[in-house]
Design a protein around this motif. Structure first.
Motif, PDB file in Angstrom:
ATOM      1  N   HIS A 136      83.049 -45.133 -38.886  1.00  0.00           N
ATOM      2  CA  HIS A 136      81.545 -45.622 -38.224  1.00  0.00           C
ATOM      3  C   HIS A 136      82.243 -47.160 -37.286  1.00  0.00           C
ATOM      4  N   LYS A 137      83.021 -47.560 -37.605  1.00  0.00           N
ATOM      5  CA  LYS A 137      83.484 -48.761 -37.526  1.00  0.00           C
ATOM      6  C   LYS A 137      83.395 -48.478 -35.492  1.00  0.00           C
ATOM      7  N   ALA A 138      84.325 -47.694 -34.900  1.00  0.00           N
ATOM      8  CA  ALA A 138      84.055 -47.097 -33.510  1.00  0.00           C
ATOM      9  C   ALA A 138      82.267 -46.477 -33.077  1.00  0.00           C
ATOM     10  N   TRP A 139      81.380 -46.693 -33.900  1.00  0.00           N
ATOM     11  CA  TRP A 139      80.535 -46.336 -33.123  1.00  0.00           C
ATOM     12  C   TRP A 139      79.758 -47.587 -33.292  1.00  0.00           C
ATOM     13  N   GLU A 140      79.534 -47.897 -34.155  1.00  0.00           N
ATOM     14  CA  GLU A 140      79.117 -49.520 -33.603  1.00  0.00           C
ATOM     15  C   GLU A 140      79.467 -50.369 -33.088  1.00  0.00           C
ATOM     16  N   LYS A 141      81.156 -50.608 -32.615  1.00  0.00           N
ATOM     17  CA  LYS A 141      81.273 -50.545 -31.788  1.00  0.00           C
ATOM     18  C   LYS A 141      81.127 -50.394 -30.270  1.00  0.00           C
ATOM     19  N   TRP A 142      81.117 -49.536 -29.960  1.00  0.00           N
ATOM     20  CA  TRP A 142      80.997 -48.489 -28.964  1.00  0.00           C
ATOM     21  C   TRP A 142      79.683 -49.010 -28.496  1.00  0.00           C
ATOM     22  N   ALA A 143      78.074 -48.594 -29.441  1.00  0.00           N
ATOM     23  CA  ALA A 143      76.812 -48.106 -28.532  1.00  0.00           C
ATOM     24  C   ALA A 143      76.783 -50.112 -29.137  1.00  0.00           C
ATOM     25  N   SER A 144      76.583 -50.501 -30.169  1.00  0.00           N
ATOM     26  CA  SER A 144      76.666 -51.898 -29.083  1.00  0.00           C
ATOM     27  C   SER A 144      76.719 -52.277 -28.122  1.00  0.00           C
ATOM     28  N   ILE A 145      77.859 -51.422 -27.438  1.00  0.00           N
ATOM     29  CA  ILE A 145      78.007 -51.963 -26.136  1.00  0.00           C
ATOM     30  C   ILE A 145      77.815 -51.370 -24.780  1.00  0.00           C
ATOM     31  N   ASN A 146      77.112 -49.741 -25.252  1.00  0.00           N
ATOM     32  CA  ASN A 146      76.612 -49.007 -24.631  1.00  0.00           C
ATOM     33  C   ASN A 146      75.426 -48.325 -24.726  1.00  0.00           C
ATOM     34  N   ILE A 147      74.635 -48.921 -25.907  1.00  0.00           N
ATOM     35  CA  ILE A 147      73.143 -48.288 -25.879  1.00  0.00           C
ATOM     36  C   ILE A 147      72.388 -49.452 -25.970  1.00  0.00           C
ATOM     37  N   GLY A 148      71.472 -49.336 -24.966  1.00  0.00           N
ATOM     38  CA  GLY A 148      70.603 -49.972 -25.267  1.00  0.00           C
ATOM     39  C   GLY A 148      69.439 -49.780 -23.675  1.00  0.00           C
ATOM     40  N   SER A 149      67.562 -50.748 -24.132  1.00  0.00           N
ATOM     41  CA  SER A 149      67.042 -50.494 -22.933  1.00  0.00           C
ATOM     42  C   SER A 149      67.261 -51.179 -22.084  1.00  0.00           C
ATOM     43  N   SER A 150      68.363 -52.254 -22.058  1.00  0.00           N
ATOM     44  CA  SER A 150      68.049 -53.080 -20.555  1.00  0.00           C
ATOM     45  C   SER A 150      69.149 -52.062 -19.715  1.00  0.00           C
ATOM     46  N   SER A 151      68.965 -52.665 -17.842  1.00  0.00           N
ATOM     47  CA  SER A 151      69.481 -52.254 -17.486  1.00  0.00           C
ATOM     48  C   SER A 151      71.350 -52.141 -17.641  1.00  0.00           C
ATOM     49  N   GLY A 152      71.530 -52.785 -18.185  1.00  0.00           N
ATOM     50  CA  GLY A 152      73.091 -52.880 -18.324  1.00  0.00           C
ATOM     51  C   GLY A 152      74.150 -51.743 -19.129  1.00  0.00           C
ATOM     52  N   GLU A 153      72.799 -51.018 -20.114  1.00  0.00           N
ATOM     53  CA  GLU A 153      73.782 -50.110 -20.703  1.00  0.00           C
ATOM     54  C   GLU A 153      73.798 -49.153 -19.803  1.00  0.00           C
TER      55      GLU A 153
END
Length: 148
Positions: free
Chosen positions: A7-24
């Protein structure tokens, strides 16, 4: 299995790799606990998800697709899209949406670890696929470090 670590690894990874902006690199992803050698009565469940609201029925159809191992001759559905597999590798495969309305297309990368299936969805073509693969590989590496 150390669920706290996952869970901790997912939260950290998802916060910087998943999103709707062009940066992820990814628009959404979900993590399924999956052990192909486990008794069939043990169902795969959604361990984590971000940017998508996968349903148990959708997940069970996808897991059956993976178990049948006819990746080159069948397609699968996630959300509103139907995907066809475009490349197969030792522990992962890539797919492209056949039903997308987006001009650049949509893709999926599915990676299997010892106890999980990571399904990552992205928008775009070759460059986007490369960025998505790097993100997926980073998370799988984190999980592998803990010998899950």
């Amino acid at each position: 299995m150390d669920w706290g670590f996952v869970h901790k690894a997912w939260e950290k990874w998802a916060s910087i790799n998943i999103g709707s902006s062009s940066g992820e690199p990814l628009k959404s992803a979900f993590l399924l606990n999956y052990d192909p050698n486990a008794p069939s009565r043990l169902l795969s469940i959604i361990a984590e998800q971000e940017g998508i609201n996968a349903t148990p029925i959708e997940v069970s159809h996808f897991v059956e697709f993976v178990k049948r191992n006819k990746l080159q001759s069948e397609s699968f559905i996630i959300g509103q899209n139907q995907y066809v597999v475009t490349s197969i590798h030792e522990n992962w495969f890539c797919a492209r949406s056949m039903t997308t309305s987006k001009p650049a297309g949509e893709g999926a990368i599915i990676m299997q670890t010892s106890t999980f299936l990571l399904v990552a969805l992205y928008d775009g073509s070759i460059g986007a696929a490369s960025r998505a693969m790097v993100a997926v590989d980073q998370f799988a590496w984190q999980l592998g470090r803990r010998n899950l």
